[in-house]
Design a protein around this motif. Structure first.
Motif, PDB file in Angstrom:
ATOM      1  N   VAL A  62       0.856  -1.182   0.000  1.00  0.00           N
ATOM      2  CA  VAL A  62       0.000   0.000   0.000  1.00  0.00           C
ATOM      3  C   VAL A  62       0.890   1.230   0.000  1.00  0.00           C
ATOM      4  O   VAL A  62       1.836   1.319   0.787  1.00  0.00           O
ATOM      5  CB  VAL A  62      -0.914   0.018   1.244  1.00  0.00           C
ATOM      6  N   THR A  63       0.606   2.191  -0.844  1.00  0.00           N
ATOM      7  CA  THR A  63       1.444   3.389  -0.885  1.00  0.00           C
ATOM      8  C   THR A  63       1.075   4.341   0.240  1.00  0.00           C
ATOM      9  O   THR A  63      -0.038   4.308   0.777  1.00  0.00           O
ATOM     10  CB  THR A  63       1.287   4.132  -2.230  1.00  0.00           C
ATOM     11  N   ALA A  64       2.013   5.219   0.567  1.00  0.00           N
ATOM     12  CA  ALA A  64       1.764   6.222   1.596  1.00  0.00           C
ATOM     13  C   ALA A  64       0.640   7.161   1.176  1.00  0.00           C
ATOM     14  O   ALA A  64      -0.226   7.525   1.982  1.00  0.00           O
ATOM     15  CB  ALA A  64       3.043   7.010   1.872  1.00  0.00           C
ATOM     16  N   ASP A  65       0.622   7.564  -0.082  1.00  0.00           N
ATOM     17  CA  ASP A  65      -0.416   8.470  -0.559  1.00  0.00           C
ATOM     18  C   ASP A  65      -1.795   7.829  -0.468  1.00  0.00           C
ATOM     19  O   ASP A  65      -2.776   8.489  -0.117  1.00  0.00           O
ATOM     20  CB  ASP A  65      -0.137   8.891  -2.002  1.00  0.00           C
ATOM     21  N   ASN A  66      -1.876   6.519  -0.786  1.00  0.00           N
ATOM     22  CA  ASN A  66      -3.162   5.826  -0.656  1.00  0.00           C
ATOM     23  C   ASN A  66      -3.664   5.881   0.780  1.00  0.00           C
ATOM     24  O   ASN A  66      -4.834   6.153   1.043  1.00  0.00           O
ATOM     25  CB  ASN A  66      -3.032   4.365  -1.090  1.00  0.00           C
TER      26      ASN A  66
END
Length: 558
Positions: free
Chosen positions: A542-546
């Motif tokens: 999971v990306t930080a922005d997500n």
């Protein structure tokens, strides 16, 4: 031993005395009300971890009948409209008991209740329900959400009892709830990842954010969640300050009222450093309670302590010389500095605590402070530090705590001479014991390990690094885990709101809240990976922005 009125009071007195944790959750945070299943799950977790620590409490069944449930409004999840023979709270306790034992069918529960009349008395059952009544209650009277809560409650009770060495009817399964049918088990697609991340982020936000409070009193028109929404929003945008961010926030938020930038900053300035740190530690306790229910988390044991600095300060620091101190490198620049302790190695890299660095504070005081926090939250075996912590007094303090350490040593005359001899012999590695003077004829015994760097650009003694350790050369490889804290700092600073304020508390809060957002991201990523693949890999799925976008949504922005 069985519970007594005295032991019962002792448990709940201890709960109410815990900073920033009140019970029940419905009265302590606007995130929950008396119909909130997330609030009920939170209360089961809080009470269970304190209940089983008491010497008189060594029965999970006793916990089931002792847990106060009168405040919860079960009728919201009651699909029957008329009068019924059995109350919802009694049925809930019985089904939690069924889940504790892992019985698949209601017949086993009926037989168990029939053979334990004292249990029926505690459950206030005049007669034991028959199998068909229990089946209908579970499958048609309880909603899907209430059934899931009963299962979660049982699993939480089993885990908390096991942690306290209390006998349990069965081992809890080390899995999260079943994934959806649309998720590909071997290669999860982006939709499956985001769907799971959204569900987990929603739950995490409801667990973690109640630990933060502005102490504004009652009757305020703007909901307190709006302040944490704004702070999360500032973290979502790079180099966005509070005033500008608050103006944009008005248009992106779904709230009728949102805080102004200056009001937001004023409330944060009113918080003391200790208040901020205690709220942060409590938020991490809540976060760790969530990830600790996966077996992947229990690989924790190595922590890294380091100091990071903000961008160089270019304004007038008059009156703030104790707080805007020099940079770690010997330059003529000044900067705010923050120290952290973070899980590294195979563990999910949570930032366990953070503290500001002031002029005159010793490295020993900083390390001791951070280790106190870390050891309250997780099991610590090994401590990794940078060479600025190579003081013999720091190392002795760590050894006295029964912990091992690995730290590079600044090369003095004797180390340089030894490195030159190793270079002449073309020797790549060398170990030797060393006594470091503590004063008053006291010494700290350590091991010095010289290691030649690969592809060094130097042709003299600088080809070698020197490490100190009290745990043998086998642990030296672990020092490579320290790079994770540097990569973590880069993400943390990405989550920080911009400010030109010289207020020390405000600056520290921005850093601490960014550490919290970073830790939430890594915790969500762990849970999503385990949910979709059954394993945890250090490279995020999971990306930080997500995660920030989902947090923004869950805290009421969109």
């Amino acid at each position: 031993m069985v519970s007594t009125p005295e032991s019962y009071r002792a448990v709940f007195r201890r709960i109410t005395q815990r900073p920033y944790v009140e019970w029940p959750a419905y009265d302590s945070t606007p995130l929950y009300d008396r119909t909130s299943l997330a609030g009920l799950e939170s209360d089961v977790r809080v009470v269970a971890e304190t209940w089983f620590d008491h010497d008189s409490h060594n029965s999970v069944e006793e916990f089931v009948w002792s847990l106060p449930l009168a405040y919860f409004r079960f009728n919201t999840y009651d699909c029957y409209g008329g009068l019924t023979r059995y109350e919802m709270d009694t049925l809930f306790r019985m089904f939690v008991l069924k889940e504790l034992h892992g019985w698949e069918h209601e017949t086993a529960l009926c037989e168990y209740l029939d053979s334990h009349p004292e249990l029926c008395e505690h459950l206030e059952l005049e007669t034991v329900p028959d199998q068909s009544t229990l089946w209908r209650s579970w499958h048609t009277r309880f909603t899907d959400e209430l059934r899931e809560t009963a299962q979660k409650a049982a699993r939480t009770i089993l885990i908390k009892a096991l942690n306290a060495d209390v006998a349990v009817p069965r081992e809890p399964e080390q899995t999260l709830p079943p994934r959806g049918n649309d998720a590909d088990e071997s290669h999860p697609d982006n939709r499956a990842i985001l769907d799971n991340a959204e569900t987990i982020t929603e739950h995490i936000s409801r667990v973690v954010f109640p630990a933060f409070s502005l102490n504004r009193g009652r009757g305020c028109e703007i909901h307190e969640n709006a302040y944490w929404s704004l702070q999360t929003y500032l973290g979502l945008r790079e180099n966005l300050a509070a005033n500008e961010g608050a103006r944009s926030f008005i248009h992106e938020s779904t709230r009728e009222r949102t805080p102004l930038g200056h009001a937001h900053c004023d409330h944060i300035r009113a918080l003391s450093i200790e208040q901020i740190r205690e709220m942060y530690r409590q938020a991490l306790r809540q976060l760790i309670d969530e990830v600790a229910e996966t077996e992947e988390f229990f690989r924790a044991g190595i922590v890294a302590i380091d100091i990071t600095e903000a961008d160089p300060f270019t304004g007038d620091r008059t009156g703030h010389e104790e707080e805007i101190i020099g940079t770690k490198e010997k330059t003529d620049e000044y900067a705010y500095q923050w120290a952290t302790v973070q899980l590294v190695g195979n563990a999910v890299p949570l930032v366990l605590d953070a503290c500001p660095v002031r002029k005159g504070e010793s490295r020993k005081e900083i390390v001791e402070d951070l280790l106190n926090s870390a050891e309250e939250l997780v099991h610590v075996d090994n401590v990794l530090m940078d060479r600025e912590f190579d003081s013999q007094h720091v190392l002795e303090m760590i050894s006295q705590r029964g912990l091992s350490y690995v730290v590079p040593k600044r090369m003095q005359t004797s180390e340089k001479a030894q490195a030159k001899r190793l270079l002449q012999r073309d020797q790549d590695r060398y170990e030797t014991d060393r006594k470091l003077h503590l004063g008053k004829n006291e010494w700290h015994e350590t091991t010095l390990i010289y290691r030649r760097k690969e592809n060094s650009e130097h042709d003299d003694h600088r080809q070698y690094s020197v490490f100190m350790t009290n745990c043998g050369s086998g642990h030296l490889i672990e020092y490579g885990y320290r790079w994770e804290i540097e990569s973590g700092y880069r993400s943390i600073k990405r989550f920080m709101a911009a400010t030109t304020s010289k207020d020390f508390g405000l600056r520290f809060f921005y850093f601490a809240f960014a550490c919290l957002l970073y830790s939430i991201w890594r915790a969500v990523d762990l849970l999503v990976q385990v949910e979709l693949t059954g394993e945890y890999e250090h490279s995020p799925m999971v990306t930080a922005d997500n995660t920030l976008t989902l947090l923004k949504k869950e805290t009421g922005i969109g």
